[in-house]
Design an enzyme around this catalytic site. Structure first.
Site, PDB file in Angstrom:
ATOM      1  N   ASN A  39     -16.612  29.356  -6.281  1.00 37.71           N
ATOM      2  CA  ASN A  39     -17.672  29.541  -7.273  1.00 37.71           C
ATOM      3  C   ASN A  39     -17.867  28.263  -8.086  1.00 37.71           C
ATOM      4  O   ASN A  39     -16.919  27.529  -8.378  1.00 37.71           O
ATOM      5  CB  ASN A  39     -17.418  30.764  -8.170  1.00 37.71           C
ATOM      6  CG  ASN A  39     -16.074  30.772  -8.841  1.00 37.71           C
ATOM      7  OD1 ASN A  39     -15.083  30.280  -8.315  1.00 37.71           O
ATOM      8  ND2 ASN A  39     -16.014  31.348 -10.037  1.00 37.71           N
ATOM      9  N   GLU A  41     -20.007  27.177 -11.537  1.00 34.18           N
ATOM     10  CA  GLU A  41     -20.784  27.647 -12.682  1.00 34.18           C
ATOM     11  C   GLU A  41     -21.557  26.495 -13.324  1.00 34.18           C
ATOM     12  O   GLU A  41     -21.309  25.319 -13.021  1.00 34.18           O
ATOM     13  CB  GLU A  41     -19.824  28.298 -13.693  1.00 34.18           C
ATOM     14  CG  GLU A  41     -19.080  29.486 -13.073  1.00 34.18           C
ATOM     15  CD  GLU A  41     -18.074  30.139 -14.010  1.00 34.18           C
ATOM     16  OE1 GLU A  41     -17.772  29.556 -15.074  1.00 34.18           O
ATOM     17  OE2 GLU A  41     -17.592  31.236 -13.657  1.00 34.18           O
ATOM     18  N   CYS A  50     -21.731  32.059  -6.551  1.00 30.11           N
ATOM     19  CA  CYS A  50     -20.496  32.720  -6.115  1.00 30.11           C
ATOM     20  C   CYS A  50     -19.858  32.013  -4.920  1.00 30.11           C
ATOM     21  O   CYS A  50     -20.531  31.328  -4.141  1.00 30.11           O
ATOM     22  CB  CYS A  50     -20.785  34.171  -5.736  1.00 30.11           C
ATOM     23  SG  CYS A  50     -21.083  35.234  -7.157  1.00 30.11           S
ATOM     24  N   GLU A  52     -18.727  33.363  -2.202  1.00 32.90           N
ATOM     25  CA  GLU A  52     -19.248  33.870  -0.927  1.00 32.90           C
ATOM     26  C   GLU A  52     -20.549  33.152  -0.566  1.00 32.90           C
ATOM     27  O   GLU A  52     -20.770  32.788   0.597  1.00 32.90           O
ATOM     28  CB  GLU A  52     -19.525  35.376  -1.012  1.00 32.90           C
ATOM     29  CG  GLU A  52     -18.289  36.222  -1.290  1.00 32.90           C
ATOM     30  CD  GLU A  52     -18.040  36.452  -2.764  1.00 32.90           C
ATOM     31  OE1 GLU A  52     -18.318  35.551  -3.587  1.00 32.90           O
ATOM     32  OE2 GLU A  52     -17.564  37.540  -3.108  1.00 32.90           O
ATOM     33  N   CYS A  83     -19.919  40.586  -5.619  1.00 31.93           N
ATOM     34  CA  CYS A  83     -20.969  41.101  -6.508  1.00 31.93           C
ATOM     35  C   CYS A  83     -22.122  41.638  -5.660  1.00 31.93           C
ATOM     36  O   CYS A  83     -22.185  41.418  -4.438  1.00 31.93           O
ATOM     37  CB  CYS A  83     -21.449  40.007  -7.454  1.00 31.93           C
ATOM     38  SG  CYS A  83     -22.521  38.790  -6.672  1.00 31.93           S
ATOM     39  N   CYS A  86     -24.118  39.076  -3.613  1.00 30.32           N
ATOM     40  CA  CYS A  86     -23.366  38.560  -2.459  1.00 30.32           C
ATOM     41  C   CYS A  86     -23.319  39.577  -1.332  1.00 30.32           C
ATOM     42  O   CYS A  86     -23.320  39.211  -0.155  1.00 30.32           O
ATOM     43  CB  CYS A  86     -21.957  38.157  -2.875  1.00 30.32           C
ATOM     44  SG  CYS A  86     -21.942  36.588  -3.764  1.00 30.32           S
TER      45      CYS A  86
HETATM   46  N1  THU Z   1     -17.681  35.484  -8.559  1.00 31.83           N
HETATM   47  C1  THU Z   1     -17.629  35.083  -7.258  1.00 31.83           C
HETATM   48  O1  THU Z   1     -17.600  33.884  -6.960  1.00 31.83           O
HETATM   49  N2  THU Z   1     -17.634  36.040  -6.303  1.00 31.83           N
HETATM   50  C2  THU Z   1     -17.639  37.377  -6.548  1.00 31.83           C
HETATM   51  O2  THU Z   1     -17.716  38.152  -5.618  1.00 31.83           O
HETATM   52  C3  THU Z   1     -17.525  37.879  -7.924  1.00 31.83           C
HETATM   53  C4  THU Z   1     -17.768  36.874  -8.979  1.00 31.83           C
HETATM   54  C5  THU Z   1     -17.674  34.456  -9.601  1.00 31.83           C
HETATM   55  C6  THU Z   1     -19.001  34.218 -10.262  1.00 31.83           C
HETATM   56  C7  THU Z   1     -18.583  33.644 -11.603  1.00 31.83           C
HETATM   57  O3  THU Z   1     -18.374  32.250 -11.449  1.00 31.83           O
HETATM   58  C8  THU Z   1     -17.238  34.305 -11.874  1.00 31.83           C
HETATM   59  O4  THU Z   1     -16.774  34.818 -10.634  1.00 31.83           O
HETATM   60  C9  THU Z   1     -17.277  35.417 -12.884  1.00 31.83           C
HETATM   61  O5  THU Z   1     -18.277  36.315 -12.606  1.00 31.83           O
END
Ligand code: THU
Length: 130
Positions: A39, A41, A50, A52, A83, A86
């Site tokens: 991930n 941000e 994300c 994925e 999420c 994803c």
């Molecule tokens: N996140 C992912 O990378 N994958 C997921 O399936 C759930 C959430 C990340 C997004 C964000 O950077 C952090 O987790 C918190 O939501």
């Protein structure tokens, strides 16, 4: 290298200064190639991209289009679930029976199919007018 090891390794590169929650994902294509993502941000959209989605983008950039197997890992109390967005992205590049393993750093694992992850998935067929 297993998908778990690959996902743990790429997770270390996650850029998550806003959530403090690092996620790693690894997928294998039908031809055996492995792609990974973490991930990433940003201040305007703190949820960022994300892990994925990163792995899927790397797969597409390399010209591959079919996920055969996938694993996602985070330092969560229970195996980390993808999420909603994803789930739709994974369903775009995998059949309903493709298995995805949700994992955490403590060794807990949950294996699910795409159909279980995204029941009633919207698909191209829903745009048919005939
Ligand atoms: N996140 C992912 O990378 N994958 C997921 O399936 C759930 C959430 C990340 C997004 C964000 O950077 C952090 O987790 C918190 O939501």
């Amino acid at each position: 290298m297993t998908l778990y090891d690959a996902a743990c390794k790429v997770r270390e590169n996650a850029y998550a200064p806003y959530s403090g929650f690092k996620v790693g994902a690894a997928l294998r294509t039908a031809t055996g190639a492995v792609f990974t993502g973490c991930n990433v941000e940003n201040v305007a959209y703190p949820e960022g991209t994300c892990a994925e989605a990163g792995a899927i983008a790397a797969m597409c950039a390399a010209g591959a289009r079919e996920i055969a197997e996938m694993l996602v890992v985070a330092d969560s109390p229970s195996p980390v679930p993808p999420c909603g967005g994803c789930r739709q992205k994974i369903a775009e590049f995998a059949g309903p029976e493709m298995r995805i393993t949700l994992a955490n750093l403590g060794g807990a694992r949950l294996e699910m199919t795409v159909a279980e992850l995204l029941p009633g998935a919207f698909g191209a067929g829903h745009m048919d007018k005939t």
